[in-house]
Structure formats: structure tokens, C-alpha cells
Write a protein that holds these residues in place. Structure first.
Motif, mmCIF file in Angstrom:
data_model
loop_
_atom_site.group_PDB
_atom_site.id
_atom_site.type_symbol
_atom_site.label_atom_id
_atom_site.label_comp_id
_atom_site.label_asym_id
_atom_site.label_seq_id
_atom_site.Cartn_x
_atom_site.Cartn_y
_atom_site.Cartn_z
ATOM 1 N N ASP A 134 0.662 -1.158 0.127
ATOM 2 C CA ASP A 134 0.036 0.055 -0.140
ATOM 3 C C ASP A 134 0.892 1.143 0.216
ATOM 4 O O ASP A 134 2.034 1.197 0.412
ATOM 5 C CB ASP A 134 -0.991 0.028 1.223
ATOM 6 C CG ASP A 134 -2.076 1.171 1.271
ATOM 7 O OD1 ASP A 134 -2.486 1.298 0.042
ATOM 8 O OD2 ASP A 134 -2.055 1.753 2.048
ATOM 9 N N HIS A 177 15.407 9.785 6.607
ATOM 10 C CA HIS A 177 15.204 8.058 6.445
ATOM 11 C C HIS A 177 15.645 7.326 7.685
ATOM 12 O O HIS A 177 15.015 6.649 8.346
ATOM 13 C CB HIS A 177 16.493 7.649 5.176
ATOM 14 C CG HIS A 177 16.403 6.456 4.939
ATOM 15 N ND1 HIS A 177 17.294 5.528 5.643
ATOM 16 C CD2 HIS A 177 15.873 5.417 4.380
ATOM 17 C CE1 HIS A 177 17.150 4.170 5.360
ATOM 18 N NE2 HIS A 177 16.286 3.997 4.480
ATOM 19 N N TYR A 217 13.357 5.076 11.132
ATOM 20 C CA TYR A 217 13.618 4.067 11.713
ATOM 21 C C TYR A 217 13.673 4.162 13.313
ATOM 22 O O TYR A 217 13.214 3.219 13.925
ATOM 23 C CB TYR A 217 14.747 3.258 11.130
ATOM 24 C CG TYR A 217 14.527 2.469 9.838
ATOM 25 C CD1 TYR A 217 13.492 1.504 9.877
ATOM 26 C CD2 TYR A 217 15.075 3.009 8.526
ATOM 27 C CE1 TYR A 217 13.308 0.842 8.675
ATOM 28 C CE2 TYR A 217 14.792 2.366 7.443
ATOM 29 C CZ TYR A 217 13.990 1.436 7.514
ATOM 30 O OH TYR A 217 13.545 0.786 6.239
ATOM 31 N N ALA A 271 10.659 -4.966 5.201
ATOM 32 C CA ALA A 271 11.249 -4.873 4.115
ATOM 33 C C ALA A 271 12.530 -3.924 4.080
ATOM 34 O O ALA A 271 12.921 -3.628 3.171
ATOM 35 C CB ALA A 271 10.422 -4.559 2.865
ATOM 36 N N SER A 286 18.203 -0.920 3.769
ATOM 37 C CA SER A 286 19.576 -0.207 3.926
ATOM 38 C C SER A 286 20.201 -0.984 5.296
ATOM 39 O O SER A 286 19.344 -1.613 6.095
ATOM 40 C CB SER A 286 19.103 1.281 4.101
ATOM 41 O OG SER A 286 18.181 1.259 5.126
HETATM 42 C C1 LIG Z 1 8.946 -6.607 -1.273
HETATM 43 C C2 LIG Z 1 8.724 -5.170 -0.439
HETATM 44 C C3 LIG Z 1 7.558 -4.759 -0.251
HETATM 45 C C4 LIG Z 1 7.382 -3.515 0.082
HETATM 46 N N1 LIG Z 1 6.082 -2.801 0.476
HETATM 47 C C5 LIG Z 1 5.718 -1.717 0.825
HETATM 48 C C6 LIG Z 1 4.546 -1.101 0.977
HETATM 49 O O1 LIG Z 1 3.693 -1.830 0.525
HETATM 50 N N2 LIG Z 1 4.519 0.265 1.239
HETATM 51 C C7 LIG Z 1 5.579 0.928 1.642
HETATM 52 O O2 LIG Z 1 5.468 2.347 1.641
HETATM 53 N N3 LIG Z 1 6.777 0.477 1.218
HETATM 54 C C8 LIG Z 1 7.160 -0.789 0.882
HETATM 55 N N4 LIG Z 1 8.436 -1.310 0.939
HETATM 56 C C9 LIG Z 1 9.405 -0.421 1.145
HETATM 57 C C10 LIG Z 1 9.988 -0.558 2.557
HETATM 58 O O3 LIG Z 1 8.958 -0.630 3.495
HETATM 59 C C11 LIG Z 1 11.173 -0.090 2.721
HETATM 60 O O4 LIG Z 1 10.984 1.349 2.755
HETATM 61 C C12 LIG Z 1 12.173 -0.025 1.650
HETATM 62 O O5 LIG Z 1 12.523 -1.327 1.435
HETATM 63 C C13 LIG Z 1 13.418 0.929 2.162
HETATM 64 O O6 LIG Z 1 13.928 0.495 2.875
HETATM 65 P P1 LIG Z 1 15.392 0.984 2.960
HETATM 66 O O7 LIG Z 1 15.465 2.450 2.902
HETATM 67 O O8 LIG Z 1 15.714 0.441 4.347
HETATM 68 O O9 LIG Z 1 16.205 0.016 2.127
HETATM 69 C C14 LIG Z 1 8.647 -2.643 0.378
HETATM 70 C C15 LIG Z 1 9.690 -2.987 -0.237
HETATM 71 C C16 LIG Z 1 9.933 -4.308 -0.541
HETATM 72 C C17 LIG Z 1 11.361 -4.949 -0.890
#
Ligand SMILES: Cc1cc2nc3c(=O)[nH]c(=O)nc-3n(C[C@H](O)[C@H](O)[C@H](O)COP(=O)(O)O)c2cc1C
Length: 434
Positions: free
Chosen positions: A57, A153, A157, A225, A228
Motif C-alpha cells: 500500500d 530516512h 527507523y 522490508a 538499508s
Molecule cells: C517486497 C517489498 C515490499 C514493500 N512494500 C511496501 C509497501 O507496501 N508500502 C511502502 O510504503 N513501502 C514498501 N516497501 C518499502 C519498504 O518498507 C522500505 O521502505 C524499503 O524497502 C526501503 O527500505 P530501506 O530504505 O531501509 O532500504 C516494500 C519493499 C519491499 C522490498
């Protein structure tokens, strides 16, 4: 099952019109509002023994690409999109074993509201709810909720750590056995087993206890998910399942080893959290037919380069429409959104032009008959180690679902690689079975 089995889940791109304009989508453009397709999909995945369906979503209409909503609206890119709690409710009502995992972003839901909503879903599903725990990634979304933008970012968290303390406290505010329901004494709830949490942190406050009562699972299954380094730290601390977008076997291996080490650092068992890797197989009656379908899909993606880049723009907040499509991506783009997805896009792009990188984004080597693909999935799990796959097809239709549930799954079952039936009534129990 003789070989080490793995888990399966499906990543559904929101309760949205899927694959608008593609063949095999029926009348989705008119029928999406009453989401029978998604409900039927949940039933099909349950018949095939999937652990869960993750309902992605976001709560805004994209406009990062060329600073305009046009491409998103014209092509139905993640719009229109329904509230996932409603669709999740319909899905659990139509199933009895599969886990359903709606996405709720922490910036959009005060913790009390979230804890109550998810506890209610866990109750009405008899313990089959998960929560895709996201911190949000777009300032456009934040502005729909009265904020000027999202926090930076890593700070998101830090806030999310506190958010988890609040919701975990609320879910624990009912001790086991608090509901007595004793007709003789007339006591429904034992007041000594229901506690306020009086949480007052830096970012959140909540008094509690939760008035909805407890979750049948104690707590819902937490899906995460974050990719980082900060995201991985968070995911390994709180997640029961982590979904990862890395594609190469070497990257999968590294990712899983890193997550397992982090789980242990948090004082958890390395087996407490199941890491699922995204996969988008292309199936066919013969290998040649599957290869031909891959070529068709690649050609289609090449024609839709702008839409692909608009999607990347939406999740990274970077205006890819401002760059030369026929030159490589400049080195210094940064995102306050999905960092790991951007890193993976750039890693795969190498020196390719932006056009080539976008066109090639969905390349997969899982192409062939169900039996060939099942064999390759087995090899990948064997090499990477790993707990399973998250199907993430770019275009979901009833046909694509049937190819997986009635073609690929039986081939995996024949090899003893996935379950044939559920052993337990609750989601987490099945997830932790192997
Ligand atoms: C398989 C997958 C599904 C995700 N689903 C959503 C989602 O539904 N909504 C959302 O806002 N972010 C979603 N994300 C993003 C993650 O919540 C997260 O913000 C993103 O992986 C970046 O994290 P990072 O900046 O720590 O790498 C998804 C990411 C992945 C890989």
C-alpha cells in the motif's frame, strides 16, 4: 517432505487495478471496486498452501515523475487504490488458513489506532494477520496527513523503534487468560490482568490498555522490508518475516547471512525470522513457449519504459523524467525513500542507459516449464540458503495466479519443496514450522 521445504508468499501491488491495458485482465478497469479477483486470489493461494499474501500500500497518487500526476492517472499506476484493511477483512472472511498481511505506514496511523486495528483483524481471522510494517517513503503521502514531509530516512527507523515499543506494549496489555468468560461468577474479564502501559517516549505517547482485547497470536506476524543497513537492523529486531528485493543468488546469500547474524545480535534465534526473496517466474507449456513469453514481456516493458521509471520515481521521490533516457544514470542521485530498491536498480543498471536499465529491470532467469522453474528455485534456495520466495509478478491476472497455483506449486510439491497442507490454524505457527 524429504528435501528441506521452503515458504511461499505473494506480493500484491495494492488493492488496485492490476496490469491495466494488458491481455488476460478481463474487465478489471470496471470491476476493481468490488475486489472479487483479490478475494479469489487469496483462496487460490490458500489452496496452494502459501504462507501469506502481502497487500502492498501507499496512500497518495504518484507525482514524482515530471512533477505531474498524469502518467500515474492515465495508466493506472498504483491508482485507484483502496484501503488495505477493508480488502484484508474480505480476504480473511473468505479463507481459513492463509496469512493475510496488509500494509500500514507508521506516519499515517497513530500507534493506538494501529494496534487496535491489527488486533481486531487478528481476532476476526482467528490468528492469521500479519502487518507489513513500513515507515513510508514519500513526502506527497505525508502531506495528505497534515505533515510537511517525512522525517529523514534513518530518523524514521528510530521513530519506528519507539512505535514498536508502544504497539507491543498495547498488544501485551492483556495478559494471557484475562478473558475469563465465567457464567457462574458472572466475570467476563479479570481486571488484574489488564494493564495500562503509560508510555511516554520522545515521539509517541499512549496510555492503554488496548480496549479491543488481545490478539489470538499474542502479536500479529510482523513483515518488514528495510534493506538499508539501518533498515536491516530494524527488520531483524522486530520482523517475523523479511521480504527482500535482491535478485542474484550471491546477493541473496549475503543478505540472509547478514540478517541471521543481526537476529542473533538482538538475542533472537537465527530461525525466528523467515527471509523471503522476490521472484517473478515466467511459465509455459514448454521451455520454448516460456522463452517466447519472456521476449514478449521484455518487449512490452521496453515500450513502457516511462511507466517503469514513473514507478521508480514514485518509490524513490526522484524525478527520473528529468534525466536523459539515452545516457547512464548520473552517479549522485540520492533518495529519502526506498534506498535498497534504488541501490539494486543502479547495481543492475551498471553502465546501461536509463532506457535500457528500466527495460531490463524485470529480467528473470526463472523461465520455463513448471518443472524446470521448480528445479531452478530448488537450486537457488540450496545455494543462497533461505527460507523461501515472495512472488512479485509485474502483472497479476487470474491466468498468472493459476499458472503458479496449478502449475508451479504441484511441481514444487512433487519435489517435496513446499507444503501440501497447513499443519496449524495460526499464521505464525505455520511460518515457524520449518
Ligand atoms: C517486497 C517489498 C515490499 C514493500 N512494500 C511496501 C509497501 O507496501 N508500502 C511502502 O510504503 N513501502 C514498501 N516497501 C518499502 C519498504 O518498507 C522500505 O521502505 C524499503 O524497502 C526501503 O527500505 P530501506 O530504505 O531501509 O532500504 C516494500 C519493499 C519491499 C522490498
Amino acid at each position: 517432505m524429504s528435501a528441506k521445504p521452503f515458504h511461499l508468499a505473494w506480493f500484491l501491488q495494492g488493492s488496485s487495478v492490476q496490469a491495466w491495458g494488458d491481455a488476460w485482465t478481463g474487465n478489471i478497469g470496471n470491476e476493481w471496486m468490488v475486489p472479487r479477483f483479490f478475494v479469489e486470489m487469496a483462496q487460490s493461494l490458500e489452496r496452494a498452501g502459501f504462507d501469506y499474501l502481502l497487500l502492498e500500500d501507499s496512500s497518495y497518487i504518484g507525482e514524482s515523475y515530471k512533477q505531474s500526476r498524469d502518467i500515474y492517472l492515465r495508466n493506472g499506476l498504483a491508482v485507484p487504490r483502496q484501503d488495505p484493511s477493508v480488502v484484508a477483512t474480505l480476504m480473511v472472511a473468505a479463507t481459513s488458513r492463509i496469512g493475510i498481511v496488509p500494509t500500514f505506514a507508521t506516519f499515517a496511523y497513530p500507534p493506538y489506532l494501529l494496534a487496535r486495528l491489527v488486533a481486531t483483524l487478528d481476532q476476526v481471522s482467528s490468528g492469521r494477520i500479519g502487518w507489513n510494517m513500513v515507515t513510508g517513503s514519500s513526502d506527497y503521502a505525508a502531506r495528505n496527513f497534515g505533515l510537511d514531509g517525512l522525517p529523514e530516512h534513518d530518523l524514521r527507523y528510530d521513530m519506528a523503534d519507539e512505535y514498536m515499543e508502544v504497539v507491543n506494549g498495547l498488544w501485551d496489555s492483556w495478559e494471557p487468560g484475562a478473558i475469563v468468560a465465567d457464567r457462574e461468577s458472572g466475570v467476563l474479564i479479570d481486571p488484574t490482568k489488564v494493564h495500562a502501559i503509560d508510555y511516554a517516549g520522545k515521539f509517541y505517547k499512549s496510555r492503554g490498555p488496548l480496549n479491543s482485547g488481545p490478539c489470538p497470536q499474542g502479536r500479529p506476524v510482523i513483515a518488514q522490508a528495510g534493506g538499508s543497513p539501518r533498515g536491516r537492523r530494524f527488520a531483524s529486531q522486530h520482523g517475523d518475516t523479511i521480504v527482500a528485493s535482491v535478485k542474484s543468488v550471491a546477493a541473496m546469500k549475503e543478505y540472509r547471512a547478514d540478517i541471521r547474524a543481526r537476529l542473533v545480535e538482538h538475542g533472537r534465534s537465527a530461525d525466528d525470522c523467515k527471509v523471503l526473496f522476490m521472484a517473478d517466474p515466467i511459465l509455459g507449456d514448454t521451455d520454448a513457449v516460456a522463452q517466447e513469453r519472456k521476449q514478449l514481456r521484455d518487449a512490452d516493458t521496453a515500450a513502457k519504459v516511462e511507466q517503469r521509471l514513473a514507478f521508480m520515481s514514485k518509490i524513490t521521490n526522484i524525478d527520473f523524467g528529468a534525466f536523459d533516457l539515452d545516457a547512464p544514470l548520473t552517479a549522485d542521485v540520492k533518495t529519502n525513500g526506498h534506498q535498497a530498491t534504488l541501490d539494486e536498480f543502479r547495481r543492475k543498471a551498471g553502465n546501461k542507459t536509463l532506457r535500457e536499465a528500466a527495460a531490463g529491470y524485470y529480467t528473470t532467469d526463472l523461465v520455463g516449464t513448471p518443472d524446470r522453474v521448480a528445479g531452478r528455485m530448488a537450486e537457488m534456495m540450496e545455494e543462497a540458503g533461505g527460507d523461501g520466495f515472495l512472488f512479485s509478478m509485474p502483472n497479476v491476472t487470474r491466468r498468472v495466479v493459476a499458472e503458479v497455483t496449478d502449475g508451479l506449486i504441484p511441481a514444487l510439491q512433487k519435489r517435496g519443496l513446499v507444503r501440501e497442507s497447513y499443519s496449524f490454524p495460526q499464521f505464525r505457527q505455520n511460518l515457524l514450522e520449518f
